[in-house]
Structures are given as structure tokens and as C-alpha cells.
Design an enzyme around this catalytic site. Structure first.
Site, PDB file in Angstrom:
ATOM      1  N   THR A   1     -12.818   4.793   7.677  1.00 37.25           N
ATOM      2  CA  THR A   1     -12.541   3.400   7.284  1.00 37.25           C
ATOM      3  C   THR A   1     -13.709   2.500   7.691  1.00 37.25           C
ATOM      4  O   THR A   1     -14.431   2.801   8.652  1.00 37.25           O
ATOM      5  CB  THR A   1     -11.222   2.958   7.963  1.00 37.25           C
ATOM      6  OG1 THR A   1     -10.188   3.829   7.510  1.00 37.25           O
ATOM      7  CG2 THR A   1     -10.867   1.520   7.649  1.00 37.25           C
TER       8      THR A   1
ATOM      9  N   HIS B   1     -20.028  -2.112  -5.305  1.00 38.20           N
ATOM     10  CA  HIS B   1     -18.772  -1.364  -5.206  1.00 38.20           C
ATOM     11  C   HIS B   1     -17.744  -1.931  -6.186  1.00 38.20           C
ATOM     12  O   HIS B   1     -17.933  -3.009  -6.748  1.00 38.20           O
ATOM     13  CB  HIS B   1     -18.204  -1.436  -3.787  1.00 38.20           C
ATOM     14  CG  HIS B   1     -18.907  -0.550  -2.807  1.00 38.20           C
ATOM     15  ND1 HIS B   1     -20.036  -0.938  -2.135  1.00 38.20           N
ATOM     16  CD2 HIS B   1     -18.647   0.718  -2.393  1.00 38.20           C
ATOM     17  CE1 HIS B   1     -20.444   0.044  -1.348  1.00 38.20           C
ATOM     18  NE2 HIS B   1     -19.627   1.067  -1.481  1.00 38.20           N
TER      19      HIS B   1
ATOM     20  N   LYS C   1     -12.522  -3.338  -3.468  1.00 38.91           N
ATOM     21  CA  LYS C   1     -12.996  -3.190  -2.087  1.00 38.91           C
ATOM     22  C   LYS C   1     -12.743  -4.476  -1.301  1.00 38.91           C
ATOM     23  O   LYS C   1     -13.013  -5.569  -1.791  1.00 38.91           O
ATOM     24  CB  LYS C   1     -14.491  -2.824  -2.070  1.00 38.91           C
ATOM     25  CG  LYS C   1     -15.006  -2.509  -0.675  1.00 38.91           C
ATOM     26  CD  LYS C   1     -16.336  -1.794  -0.726  1.00 38.91           C
ATOM     27  CE  LYS C   1     -16.937  -1.566   0.650  1.00 38.91           C
ATOM     28  NZ  LYS C   1     -16.074  -0.785   1.554  1.00 38.91           N
TER      29      LYS C   1
HETATM   30  N1  LIG Z   1     -16.699   6.567   5.069  1.00 42.10           N
HETATM   31  C1  LIG Z   1     -16.663   6.791   3.747  1.00 42.10           C
HETATM   32  O1  LIG Z   1     -17.332   7.711   3.232  1.00 42.10           O
HETATM   33  C2  LIG Z   1     -15.803   5.958   2.878  1.00 42.10           C
HETATM   34  C3  LIG Z   1     -15.058   4.958   3.410  1.00 42.10           C
HETATM   35  N2  LIG Z   1     -14.196   4.248   2.648  1.00 42.10           N
HETATM   36  C4  LIG Z   1     -13.368   3.274   3.334  1.00 42.10           C
HETATM   37  O2  LIG Z   1     -12.059   3.824   3.447  1.00 42.10           O
HETATM   38  C5  LIG Z   1     -11.100   2.771   3.439  1.00 42.10           C
HETATM   39  C6  LIG Z   1     -10.042   3.068   2.395  1.00 42.10           C
HETATM   40  O3  LIG Z   1     -10.620   3.010   1.100  1.00 42.10           O
HETATM   41  P1  LIG Z   1      -9.733   3.240  -0.211  1.00 42.10           P
HETATM   42  O4  LIG Z   1      -9.117   4.585  -0.186  1.00 42.10           O
HETATM   43  O5  LIG Z   1     -10.575   2.846  -1.353  1.00 42.10           O
HETATM   44  O6  LIG Z   1      -8.599   2.126   0.004  1.00 42.10           O
HETATM   45  P2  LIG Z   1      -7.081   2.104  -0.492  1.00 42.10           P
HETATM   46  O7  LIG Z   1      -6.612   0.701  -0.301  1.00 42.10           O
HETATM   47  O8  LIG Z   1      -6.969   2.726  -1.831  1.00 42.10           O
HETATM   48  O9  LIG Z   1      -6.330   3.070   0.545  1.00 42.10           O
HETATM   49  C7  LIG Z   1      -5.996   2.717   1.855  1.00 42.10           C
HETATM   50  C8  LIG Z   1      -4.672   3.374   2.171  1.00 42.10           C
HETATM   51  O10 LIG Z   1      -4.351   3.165   3.537  1.00 42.10           O
HETATM   52  C9  LIG Z   1      -2.971   2.847   3.592  1.00 42.10           C
HETATM   53  N3  LIG Z   1      -2.515   2.198   4.802  1.00 42.10           N
HETATM   54  C10 LIG Z   1      -2.479   0.868   5.100  1.00 42.10           C
HETATM   55  N4  LIG Z   1      -1.919   0.675   6.308  1.00 42.10           N
HETATM   56  C11 LIG Z   1      -1.585   1.906   6.784  1.00 42.10           C
HETATM   57  C12 LIG Z   1      -0.962   2.354   7.988  1.00 42.10           C
HETATM   58  N5  LIG Z   1      -0.565   1.494   8.953  1.00 42.10           N
HETATM   59  N6  LIG Z   1      -0.760   3.686   8.152  1.00 42.10           N
HETATM   60  C13 LIG Z   1      -1.142   4.555   7.210  1.00 42.10           C
HETATM   61  N7  LIG Z   1      -1.739   4.189   6.040  1.00 42.10           N
HETATM   62  C14 LIG Z   1      -1.962   2.877   5.839  1.00 42.10           C
HETATM   63  C15 LIG Z   1      -2.771   1.978   2.359  1.00 42.10           C
HETATM   64  O11 LIG Z   1      -1.401   1.852   2.051  1.00 42.10           O
HETATM   65  P3  LIG Z   1      -0.846   0.489   1.356  1.00 42.10           P
HETATM   66  O12 LIG Z   1      -1.319   0.551  -0.043  1.00 42.10           O
HETATM   67  O13 LIG Z   1       0.621   0.609   1.500  1.00 42.10           O
HETATM   68  O14 LIG Z   1      -1.421  -0.663   2.117  1.00 42.10           O
HETATM   69  C16 LIG Z   1      -3.535   2.783   1.338  1.00 42.10           C
HETATM   70  O15 LIG Z   1      -2.761   3.830   0.792  1.00 42.10           O
HETATM   71  C17 LIG Z   1     -11.899   1.483   3.224  1.00 42.10           C
HETATM   72  O16 LIG Z   1     -12.162   0.892   4.481  1.00 42.10           O
HETATM   73  C18 LIG Z   1     -13.202   1.973   2.616  1.00 42.10           C
HETATM   74  O17 LIG Z   1     -14.281   1.105   2.823  1.00 42.10           O
HETATM   75  C19 LIG Z   1     -14.047   4.493   1.325  1.00 42.10           C
HETATM   76  C20 LIG Z   1     -14.790   5.453   0.718  1.00 42.10           C
HETATM   77  C21 LIG Z   1     -15.745   6.250   1.438  1.00 42.10           C
HETATM   78  O1  LIG Z   2     -14.754   1.147  -0.163  1.00 43.01           O
HETATM   79  C1  LIG Z   2     -15.436   2.046  -0.696  1.00 43.01           C
HETATM   80  O2  LIG Z   2     -15.203   2.478  -1.828  1.00 43.01           O
HETATM   81  C2  LIG Z   2     -16.555   2.596   0.074  1.00 43.01           C
HETATM   82  N1  LIG Z   2     -16.713   2.202   1.310  1.00 43.01           N
HETATM   83  C3  LIG Z   2     -17.648   2.679   2.241  1.00 43.01           C
HETATM   84  C4  LIG Z   2     -18.515   1.556   2.777  1.00 43.01           C
HETATM   85  O3  LIG Z   2     -18.003   0.438   2.984  1.00 43.01           O
HETATM   86  O4  LIG Z   2     -19.691   1.784   3.057  1.00 43.01           O
HETATM   87  C5  LIG Z   2     -18.418   3.878   1.760  1.00 43.01           C
HETATM   88  C6  LIG Z   2     -18.636   3.973   0.280  1.00 43.01           C
HETATM   89  O5  LIG Z   2     -19.758   3.227  -0.060  1.00 43.01           O
HETATM   90  C7  LIG Z   2     -17.408   3.627  -0.535  1.00 43.01           C
END
Ligand SMILES: NC(=O)C1=CN([C@@H]2O[C@H](COP(=O)(O)OP(=O)(O)OC[C@H]3O[C@@H](n4cnc5c(N)ncnc54)[C@H](OP(=O)(O)O)[C@@H]3O)[C@@H](O)[C@H]2O)C=CC1
Ligand SMILES: O=C(O)C1=N[C@H](C(=O)O)C[C@H](O)C1
Length: 267
Positions: free
Chosen positions: A98, A157, A161
Site C-alpha cells: 500500500t 495513474h 487512485k
Molecule cells: N506496491 C505496489 O506495487 C502497488 C501498490 N498499490 C497500492 O495498493 C493500494 C491498493 O490499490 P488498489 O488495489 O488499486 O485499490 P482498491 O481500492 O481497488 O483496493 C483496496 C482494497 O482494500 C480494501 N480495504 C479497505 N479497508 C480495509 C480493511 N480495514 N481491511 C481489509 N481490506 C480493506 C478495500 O475495500 P473497500 O472497497 O471495502 O474499501 C479494497 O478492496 C493503493 O495504496 C495503491 O497505491 C497499487 C498497485 C501496485
Molecule cells: O495505485 C496504483 O495503481 C499504484 N500505486 C503504486 C504507487 O503509488 O506508486 C504503484 C503503482 O505505480 C500503481
């Protein structure tokens, strides 16, 4: 072959579903749990069905019962921080993907990693992590150019996001500052009258359509420009990286690990 059991936190999200889909095709992994907040409407449903894989016999849970070898987290900053505390208390290994943390939240995670193994990276992508090495090299090579080098970071993005700039853009900025010595981080240019000072790194965040993530680090010299660009074509680049990270983390002692550790890029 040893098999690593994983639990996916944020399982119904954009990334959670891709992690489940990629893990389901990997014989060295077993999905043993998947989590959302306890009030999520899909609690109890088979997560394979939710992710479009067909039933896999793993119900969506609102809390961590029997723990997997490694939990993979793609959720929200608040829920990740709480999760890191639980993992520290119970000695559970955590891949934390995250982004968007405050300084205080980062400190909680850093403290949690003293009690359990946490691999924390703003991008799980192989290409992005290789680009981080290239950018560090470029910064070192260009640091003493007498006419100066201006560094600006552009990221793109999807419209959904919630944090800006991306965690990856901020990490690229940290790497540039470490190798070149800039002292100020500037977000956008509106209202900044006058010539560009040399000691700053500029960040520009675009949010359009369904873009899964692009980063360009611009090194502007007198007479030429160097750009390092990474473009994600699919979220599976991050999902596969998170699975590599989980396999790396299984059995590791407490500590804070990076994606460079998991990918062997520190050698
Ligand atoms: N490090 C990396 O390579 C990458 C990082 N990311 C990061 O990952 C994060 C998630 O991205 P993304 O999948 O697009 O976002 P989404 O919003 O699609 O998914 C986040 C999920 O987390 C859930 N959630 C919220 N609160 C809780 C909780 N208390 N317990 C369990 N689950 C919970 C949400 O549920 P609900 O919908 O009910 O709120 C949702 O299903 C972002 O911060 C993003 O920047 C993304 C891509 C790559
Ligand atoms: O939210 C996303 O989608 C992504 N988040 C990460 C970031 O904040 O750097 C990684 C990736 O770029 C996708």
C-alpha cells in the site's frame, strides 16, 4: 517443492484480485486466506468466485484466523498500519504494498518491522525496481555537472487512485536526492514565480482513465535531456512482484526488507 501459503489483505480490490489470480496459477503458492474489513458485504463468499477464478474453497474473512506463511497487503494506509501492528504482535510476515502513508504512519510500520519480517515497497514491479538502480546511477554520474541538472518526476495513474504523487514517484525522488543532494521537493509549478532553483525536485501527477502506472524521471541538462521511463502494461507486473516478495519473505527473521532484496538487485 516447498509451498508458501499466502493470505491476501484487500482481496476484492483491483490489486487483491490480480494477486489471487496470479497466485492461483503458481504451484509453489497456496492461497489459504483472503481478508477485507469485517463489515464488507462479501464476507463469507468464496474469493475465487469474487476474483473470477471459480471457487477455490477460501472464504473472504474479516479477521486473521489461522495465519498463512505470509500476508500480502494492497489496501489503504489506515488499514495497512493497523495490519502491521497485528503482524508485529503475532509475528506474522507481511508484504506491504500500500502507498500514501503519513510520516507518523511510516514510523509505526518501521517499528513493527523490529518485531516481524516486513517487505515494504511502493512498487513491486521488476522494471520499476531496476529503473530505481538506473536513476541512482544517473544521479551519481550527473551530480557535479557545473551548469546544473534539473530533475522533474512525472507520473500517470488511473482516475481511481487516491494518493498523489504516487509512492513510487516519491521513492524515485528520495533516490535522486540521495545521489545528487537536492533539498526541496516541489509539487506542481503554479504560483512559483521566477527561475527554477537548482536545489529542488519537481513532481507532476496525472490521473487519467485506466492507466496502471507510468513514471518518467527527467534529468534536464544544458544541451541535452536524459529520461528514464517505466510503463506498466498490466497490474500483473505488481501482483507477480508481490508473490516473488512473499516467497522471499517466508521464514525470514524480523526486519525491514525491500523489493531490491527480494529481486537480488543489491548484489
Ligand atoms: N506496491 C505496489 O506495487 C502497488 C501498490 N498499490 C497500492 O495498493 C493500494 C491498493 O490499490 P488498489 O488495489 O488499486 O485499490 P482498491 O481500492 O481497488 O483496493 C483496496 C482494497 O482494500 C480494501 N480495504 C479497505 N479497508 C480495509 C480493511 N480495514 N481491511 C481489509 N481490506 C480493506 C478495500 O475495500 P473497500 O472497497 O471495502 O474499501 C479494497 O478492496 C493503493 O495504496 C495503491 O497505491 C497499487 C498497485 C501496485
Ligand atoms: O495505485 C496504483 O495503481 C499504484 N500505486 C503504486 C504507487 O503509488 O506508486 C504503484 C503503482 O505505480 C500503481
Amino acid at each position: 517443492m516447498s509451498v508458501t501459503t499466502i493470505g491476501v489483505f484487500g482481496a476484492t480490490g483491483r490489486m487483491g484480485q490480480r494477486v489471487l489470480a496470479c497466485a492461483a496459477t503458481d504451484p509453489s503458492l497456496k492461497i489459504s486466506a483472503a481478508y477485507e474489513r469485517p463489515t464488507h458485504p462479501a464476507i463469507g463468499k468464496d474469493v475465487g468466485e469474487i476474483a473470477g477464478l471459480g471457487a477455490i474453497g477460501v472464504p473472504l474473512a474479516g479477521e486473521i484466523g489461522t495465519p498463512p506463511d505470509v500476508i500480502i497487503d494492497f489496501s489503504t494506509p489506515e488499514s495497512s498500519v493497523e495490519l502491521s501492528k497485528v503482524c508485529a504482535e503475532r509475528g506474522l510476515r507481511l508484504v506491504l504494498a500500500t502507498t500514501g502513508f503519513s510520516a507518523e504512519q511510516k514510523e509505526v510500520i518501521t517499528q513493527a518491522a523490529k518485531k516481524t519480517a516486513i517487505l515494504w515497497a511502493p512498487s513491486m514491479s521488476l522494471a520499476v525496481n531496476v529503473a530505481m538502480k538506473l536513476v541512482a546511477d544517473a544521479g551519481r554520474a550527473l551530480k557535479d555537472v557545473s551548469s546544473g541538472v534539473d530533475v522533474e518526476i512525472i507520473e500517470r495513474h488511473h482516475r481511481f487512485k487516491e494518493d498523489a504523487p504516487s509512492g513510487t514517484a516519491l521513492k524515485f525522488g528520495e533516490i535522486v536526492a540521495q545521489s545528487m543532494g537536492q533539498t526541496e521537493h516541489v509539487h506542481g509549478r503554479e504560483g512559483r514565480i521566477g527561475q527554477r532553483p537548482r536545489h529542488e525536485i519537481g513532481y507532476h501527477a496525472l490521473r487519467t482513465g485506466d492507466n496502471v502506472g507510468e513514471h518518467t524521471i527527467v534529468f534536464g541538462l544544458m544541451g541535452e535531456t536524459l529520461e528514464v521511463t517505466v510503463r506498466g502494461n498490466s497490474r500483473d507486473s505488481y501482483a507477480q512482484g508481490a508473490l516473488t516478495a512473499a516467497k522471499f519473505l517466508a521464514g525470514r527473521p524480523a526486519g525491514l526488507y525491500s523489493m531490491a532484496d527480494a529481486l537480488g538487485l543489491n548484489a
